[in-house]
Design an enzyme around this catalytic site. Structure first.
Site, PDB file in Angstrom:
ATOM      1  N   HIS A 116       1.198  -0.995  -0.129  1.00  0.00           N
ATOM      2  CA  HIS A 116       0.114  -0.087  -0.084  1.00  0.00           C
ATOM      3  C   HIS A 116       0.311   1.628  -0.451  1.00  0.00           C
ATOM      4  O   HIS A 116       0.216   2.571   0.004  1.00  0.00           O
ATOM      5  CB  HIS A 116      -0.809   0.022   1.124  1.00  0.00           C
ATOM      6  CG  HIS A 116      -1.957  -0.602   1.309  1.00  0.00           C
ATOM      7  ND1 HIS A 116      -2.873  -0.964   1.717  1.00  0.00           N
ATOM      8  CD2 HIS A 116      -2.821  -2.453   0.207  1.00  0.00           C
ATOM      9  CE1 HIS A 116      -3.071  -2.219   1.209  1.00  0.00           C
ATOM     10  NE2 HIS A 116      -3.932  -2.503   0.721  1.00  0.00           N
ATOM     11  N   CYS A 124       3.429  13.815  -7.353  1.00  0.00           N
ATOM     12  CA  CYS A 124       2.622  14.401  -7.990  1.00  0.00           C
ATOM     13  C   CYS A 124       1.026  14.015  -8.263  1.00  0.00           C
ATOM     14  O   CYS A 124       1.364  12.405  -9.200  1.00  0.00           O
ATOM     15  CB  CYS A 124       3.119  15.167  -9.042  1.00  0.00           C
ATOM     16  SG  CYS A 124       2.292  16.149 -10.338  1.00  0.00           S
ATOM     17  N   CYS A 147       5.675  20.248 -13.006  1.00  0.00           N
ATOM     18  CA  CYS A 147       3.846  21.052 -13.253  1.00  0.00           C
ATOM     19  C   CYS A 147       2.996  21.601 -12.563  1.00  0.00           C
ATOM     20  O   CYS A 147       2.511  21.370 -12.859  1.00  0.00           O
ATOM     21  CB  CYS A 147       3.204  19.349 -14.200  1.00  0.00           C
ATOM     22  SG  CYS A 147       2.827  18.256 -12.444  1.00  0.00           S
ATOM     23  N   THR A 185      -3.522  -8.489  10.641  1.00  0.00           N
ATOM     24  CA  THR A 185      -4.679  -7.854   9.851  1.00  0.00           C
ATOM     25  C   THR A 185      -6.057  -8.334  10.362  1.00  0.00           C
ATOM     26  O   THR A 185      -6.446  -9.430   9.789  1.00  0.00           O
ATOM     27  CB  THR A 185      -3.999  -8.120   8.375  1.00  0.00           C
ATOM     28  OG1 THR A 185      -5.079  -7.573   7.782  1.00  0.00           O
ATOM     29  CG2 THR A 185      -3.699  -9.351   8.372  1.00  0.00           C
ATOM     30  N   ASN A 210      -3.945 -13.058  15.550  1.00  0.00           N
ATOM     31  CA  ASN A 210      -4.789 -11.238  15.252  1.00  0.00           C
ATOM     32  C   ASN A 210      -5.356 -11.864  16.622  1.00  0.00           C
ATOM     33  O   ASN A 210      -6.105 -12.536  17.872  1.00  0.00           O
ATOM     34  CB  ASN A 210      -5.621 -11.924  14.520  1.00  0.00           C
ATOM     35  CG  ASN A 210      -6.335 -10.251  14.603  1.00  0.00           C
ATOM     36  OD1 ASN A 210      -6.681  -9.566  15.463  1.00  0.00           O
ATOM     37  ND2 ASN A 210      -6.128 -10.296  12.528  1.00  0.00           N
TER      38      ASN A 210
END
Ligand code: OAD
Length: 245
Positions: A116, A124, A147, A185, A210
């Site tokens: 991710h 940009c 730009c 997760t 978990n």
């Protein structure tokens, strides 16, 4: 964990760990779906998307600046450090992370695939030039030096594709590993959520760690309902003992 599972880890030709926000929770980084996931009453889904940024860039940039400041102040915890040891003693060990906090790398892990992106990088929105420097993300709302368009965090937002190379590599690793661990997760965000299933279909032994059950739990070969920062260092201790036998 059973001694036979520990031995399986030591004997595996390849081990993959998928990590999520739960591994950084003990460091003080808020998870996304826990009660601490809110910022100024916004849910992450409301801010982590392109439309929200275009509608209100100051607000979204402000949220990321808050998270960056927080992440810079925290340290890796025992769970991150345990995975550094895994890399040292297990064969072909890879971390595939959904986290953007850089804590695996800061703790010393080398084989890390970021699905991710990384919150410390910016890009940009038009020419996609990448900015790696703090000078850029410390500005209030920076503009591209090439730009002049807006600069955004270089992370994957809801509705966006993952970096193709990172995704392909992760899928290949999942398909070829012998043990797959899903660690901290919620296992709900695709395409990361499919990785344990790819591994399972190809015969890997799937372990989930978990503190709560997730949609993956019924399909895991082993579920360990504990805090990762407590459990992973213990696991290292057991692996060391067994490795010396
Ligand atoms: P979530 O916030 O969805 O889930 C965190 C998981 O960690 C939950 O299942 C918790 O039960 C577990 N957990 C929390 N603290 C723990 C601890 N100390 N020990 C063990 N488990 C613990 O975070 P992710 O699964 O990482 O994506 O979320 C996946 C993606 O959704 C994120 O990368 C982000 C988010 O939207 C994007 O921004 C694209």
């Amino acid at each position: 964990m059973k001694e036979s599972t520990l031995q399986k880890l030591l004997d595996s030709e390849s081990v993959v760990v998928l990590t999520g926000a739960g591994i950084s929770a003990a460091s003080g980084v808020p998870t996304f779906r826990g009660a601490d996931g809110l910022w100024k009453n916004y849910r992450p889904e409301e801010l982590a998307n392109y439309q929200a940024f275009i509608r209100n860039p100051e607000l979204v940039w402000g949220w990321y600046s808050w998270r960056r400041d927080l992440i810079k102040k925290v340290n890796p915890n025992g769970a991150h450090v345990a995975l550094v040891y895994f890399e040292r003693i297990l064969n072909n060990f890879f971390i595939v992370t959904q986290n953007v906090d850089n804590l695996h790398q800061r703790s010393g892990s080398k084989n890390v695939i970021e699905l991710h992106g990384n919150i410390m990088h910016s890009k940009c929105i038009d020419c996609e030039n990448i900015y790696f420097d703090e000078k850029t993300y410390n500005k209030e709302l920076p503009h591209c030096k090439h730009c002049n368009s807006l600069i955004r965090p270089a992370v994957v937002w809801f509705g966006e594709s993952l970096p193709l190379d990172a995704l392909k590599e992760s899928q290949k690793l999942a398909a070829n590993c012998q043990v797959f661990l899903s660690v901290g997760t919620s296992a709900v965000v695709e395409p990361a959520a499919s990785l344990p299933f790819i591994a399972r279909e190809r015969g890997a032994y799937v372990i989930e760690i978990n503190k709560d059950e997730t949609p993956l739990t019924p399909y895991a070969d082993e579920f360990i309902g504990e805090s990762v920062e407590e459990y992973l260092p213990e696991l290292v201790h057991h692996l060391k003992t067994l490795n010396l036998k």
